[in-house]
Design an enzyme around this catalytic site. Structure first.
Site, PDB file in Angstrom:
ATOM      1  N   ASN A  38       0.851  -1.207   0.000  1.00 40.97           N
ATOM      2  CA  ASN A  38       0.000   0.000   0.000  1.00 40.97           C
ATOM      3  C   ASN A  38       0.876   1.243   0.000  1.00 40.97           C
ATOM      4  O   ASN A  38       1.759   1.324  -0.877  1.00 40.97           O
ATOM      5  CB  ASN A  38      -1.144  -0.032   1.014  1.00 40.97           C
ATOM      6  CG  ASN A  38      -0.816  -0.198   2.471  1.00 40.97           C
ATOM      7  OD1 ASN A  38      -0.414  -1.233   2.904  1.00 40.97           O
ATOM      8  ND2 ASN A  38      -1.010   0.840   3.265  1.00 40.97           N
ATOM      9  N   ASP A  39       0.692   2.182   0.867  1.00 41.53           N
ATOM     10  CA  ASP A  39       1.280   3.523   0.716  1.00 41.53           C
ATOM     11  C   ASP A  39       2.763   3.569   0.319  1.00 41.53           C
ATOM     12  O   ASP A  39       3.572   2.807   0.844  1.00 41.53           O
ATOM     13  CB  ASP A  39       1.249   4.285   2.048  1.00 41.53           C
ATOM     14  CG  ASP A  39      -0.074   4.231   2.746  1.00 41.53           C
ATOM     15  OD1 ASP A  39      -1.028   3.694   2.182  1.00 41.53           O
ATOM     16  OD2 ASP A  39      -0.145   4.714   3.884  1.00 41.53           O
ATOM     17  N   GLN A  55       4.523   0.298   2.181  1.00 38.59           N
ATOM     18  CA  GLN A  55       3.820  -0.544   3.141  1.00 38.59           C
ATOM     19  C   GLN A  55       3.694  -1.930   2.517  1.00 38.59           C
ATOM     20  O   GLN A  55       3.166  -2.071   1.400  1.00 38.59           O
ATOM     21  CB  GLN A  55       2.443   0.058   3.440  1.00 38.59           C
ATOM     22  CG  GLN A  55       2.515   1.317   4.284  1.00 38.59           C
ATOM     23  CD  GLN A  55       2.917   1.001   5.716  1.00 38.59           C
ATOM     24  OE1 GLN A  55       2.110   0.577   6.502  1.00 38.59           O
ATOM     25  NE2 GLN A  55       4.181   1.222   6.035  1.00 38.59           N
TER      26      GLN A  55
HETATM   27  C1  FRU Z   1      -3.003   4.839   4.702  1.00 44.37           C
HETATM   28  C2  FRU Z   1      -2.642   4.099   5.978  1.00 44.37           C
HETATM   29  C3  FRU Z   1      -1.745   4.937   6.854  1.00 44.37           C
HETATM   30  C4  FRU Z   1      -1.021   3.922   7.664  1.00 44.37           C
HETATM   31  C5  FRU Z   1      -0.859   2.790   6.689  1.00 44.37           C
HETATM   32  C6  FRU Z   1      -0.928   1.423   7.279  1.00 44.37           C
HETATM   33  O1  FRU Z   1      -3.325   4.023   3.630  1.00 44.37           O
HETATM   34  O2  FRU Z   1      -3.824   3.720   6.661  1.00 44.37           O
HETATM   35  O3  FRU Z   1      -2.406   5.916   7.619  1.00 44.37           O
HETATM   36  O4  FRU Z   1       0.196   4.396   8.144  1.00 44.37           O
HETATM   37  O5  FRU Z   1      -1.879   2.921   5.734  1.00 44.37           O
HETATM   38  O6  FRU Z   1      -0.602   0.438   6.349  1.00 44.37           O
END
Ligand code: FRU
Length: 496
Positions: A38-39, A55
């Site tokens: 993810n991010d 992530q």
């Molecule tokens: C955004 C989020 C962030 C967090 C991360 C966890 O997509 O929820 O706020 O740090 O993903 O994976």
């Protein structure tokens, strides 16, 4: 010494990532080694190369206990995979190493800042979540968690902000050498705020002020902040949860918003002059930006949306991708974004045609594909104009994704309802574009499972995933209610 959790993640990816078929990954977009992404995190330059962490859950294609995956690039297009950088292996981050930033220290080391997640059972049995900001230091490949972690805790929060939602630090260095970071937190009105922190050395941090409060105006809790000067203004980017639409400007749910305004460092106040969506498509969240050595502000984001993550093709071993990095500028009160210019180096098999008449549905020789960069400059063929112009992409006999422009209301509609996606989630968005008497310029960047559309040289962007087999590669053009003419410039993208 490397922790057991990191060693396990590295061994797992080393053994399994080479077995992921390359066709499961995009060609020129950042994607995970294996598992889930993810991010974007720590998007920054280090020793002359651009590093991108993310992530990461190596073990499955679903979100779980977060690690940091690691990629680097010399040109934003060719990505080199590096071993996992961080694993949850300390008391303060045992439930996940969440999003954060990175910077090169003057002594040549790389500093990572991230959110450590820790859950404990509360008195009443309910789970208590603690989010703190933590550091790790390394050489661009191996990192050691800082002995003084965590460096920002509940004690560094202003009154009313919640330590259960205190995350996503993004840091930078000021021209005078001080470090600054922004984080988000949940406020007493159950919405979000962006907090500003400062440090002389990158290790000891202090609270400085509240840059902006959501006050339930743009979503509720905010995530993933970034804050930077651009073209004489200041830009605050946040990814709001539970956003409500305002006309066609925002859409409901997870979004990414850009607040453009002026920042007074003396009083530490940010005054907002405009708020807009960053991207008008279906899959876009969690932006991060950096400044390149040649002075460009470049943004990357996760090309996904938390509400559509379940729309995974079956049997895959690698899920998630980033957008193409985009060069940003501010014109008037609006954000302009275009793919990084480095992409042009990888264009091949050009098809350039001028004044192609489009009346009814038209296909063109050499114009098909799923890994491409294609620009159309469309205008009405006569004074009577046309009612609508459509581009059909990723098509075979059954499946199709359509981008439609209607000059009357000057609206673009993207529609992947018939793209072959397995679930009937939201597949359509509409957004207004600048009225130019039936003229429109559309640039399509496709990379196997994704489509990014840039309108009128970056006045708007719309990103979406296409969970569609790559064999669906047909492209056609169509007008209704009149005829158009278009210039087309189409290239395949190929990495040697
Ligand atoms: C955004 C989020 C962030 C967090 C991360 C966890 O997509 O929820 O706020 O740090 O993903 O994976």
């Amino acid at each position: 010494m490397m922790s057991e959790a990191l060693r396990k993640a590295r061994e797992f990816e080393q053994a399994n990532a080479p077995r992921v078929p390359e066709t499961e990954r995009p060609v020129f977009h950042a994607a995970p080694a294996i598992g889930w992404m993810n991010d974007p995190n720590g998007f920054s330059f280090y020793r002359g190369e651009c590093h991108l962490f993310y992530q990461y859950n190596p073990y499955s294609t679903h979100w779980d206990t977060m690690h940091w995956g690691h990629l680097k690039t010399k040109d934003f297009i060719r990505w080199e995979r590096l071993p996992a950088a961080l694993a949850p292996d300390n008391d303060y981050d045992r439930d996940g190493c969440w999003s954060g930033g990175a910077i090169e220290l003057p002594d040549g080391r790389q500093l990572l800042i991230y959110t450590g997640l820790r859950k404990t059972p509360g008195h009443d049995g309910a789970e208590q979540v603690r989010q703190t900001q933590c550091l790790a230091v390394g050489d661009g490949r191996d990192y050691e968690k800082y002995a003084g972690n965590p460096v920002l805790t509940a004690e560094n929060l202003p009154e009313g902000c919640s330590p259960s939602d205190f995350r996503d630090p993004k840091l930078w260095r000021e021209p005078d050498g001080t470090y600054r970071a922004v984080t988000v937190s949940r406020t007493e009105d159950d919405s979000g705020a962006v907090l500003l922190y400062a440090s002389e050395d990158g290790f000891a941090w202090r609270f400085e002020g509240v840059v902006a409060r959501c006050r339930n105006e743009y979503g509720k809790m905010w995530e993933c902040p970034d804050f930077f000067p651009l073209d004489g203004r200041h830009v605050l980017m946040v990814s709001p949860m539970e956003m409500q639409p305002s006309g066609l400007e925002f859409h409901a749910g997870y979004g990414a918003a850009c607040l453009i305004g002026r920042y007074d460092p003396e009083t530490r106040t940010f005054s907002r002059e405009n708020a807009q969506s960053i991207d008008y498509g279906l899959d876009f969240y969690a932006t991060q930006t950096l400044e390149t050595p040649d002075g460009r502000r470049v943004m990357i984001a996760w090309m996904q949306n938390w509400t559509s993550v379940s729309c995974q093709p079956r049997g895959i071993r690698c899920y998630g991708m980033m957008t193409i990095p985009r060069e940003l500028s501010v014109r008037g009160n609006r954000l302009i974004q275009n793919p990084v210019r480095e992409l042009e180096r990888y264009r091949t098999e050009p098809v350039r045609l001028q004044n192609v008449p489009v009346e009814g549905e038209v296909t063109l020789q050499g114009v098909r594909g799923r890994v491409l960069d294609m620009t159309l400059s469309v205008s009405p063929a006569s004074e009577s104009g046309y009612d609508c112009f459509k581009v059909h992409l990723a098509q075979d006999g059954e499946r199709v994704t359509t981008v439609r422009y209607k000059p009357g209301p000057s609206l673009i509609r993207i529609d992947r309802s018939r793209c072959g996606a397995p679930y009937d989630i939201v597949h359509v968005r509409n957004f207004p574009v600048r009225q130019r008497n039936g003229k429109i310029k559309l640039r399509f960047i496709m990379d196997r499972q994704s489509l990014e559309l840039f309108v009128n040289d970056g006045e708007q962007a719309a990103s979406l995933l296409l969970p569609v087999p790559e064999s669906a590669d047909g492209i056609s053009f169509e007008t209704n209610g009149g005829a158009a003419r278009m210039d087309i410039e189409k290239y395949a993208i190929e990495l040697p």
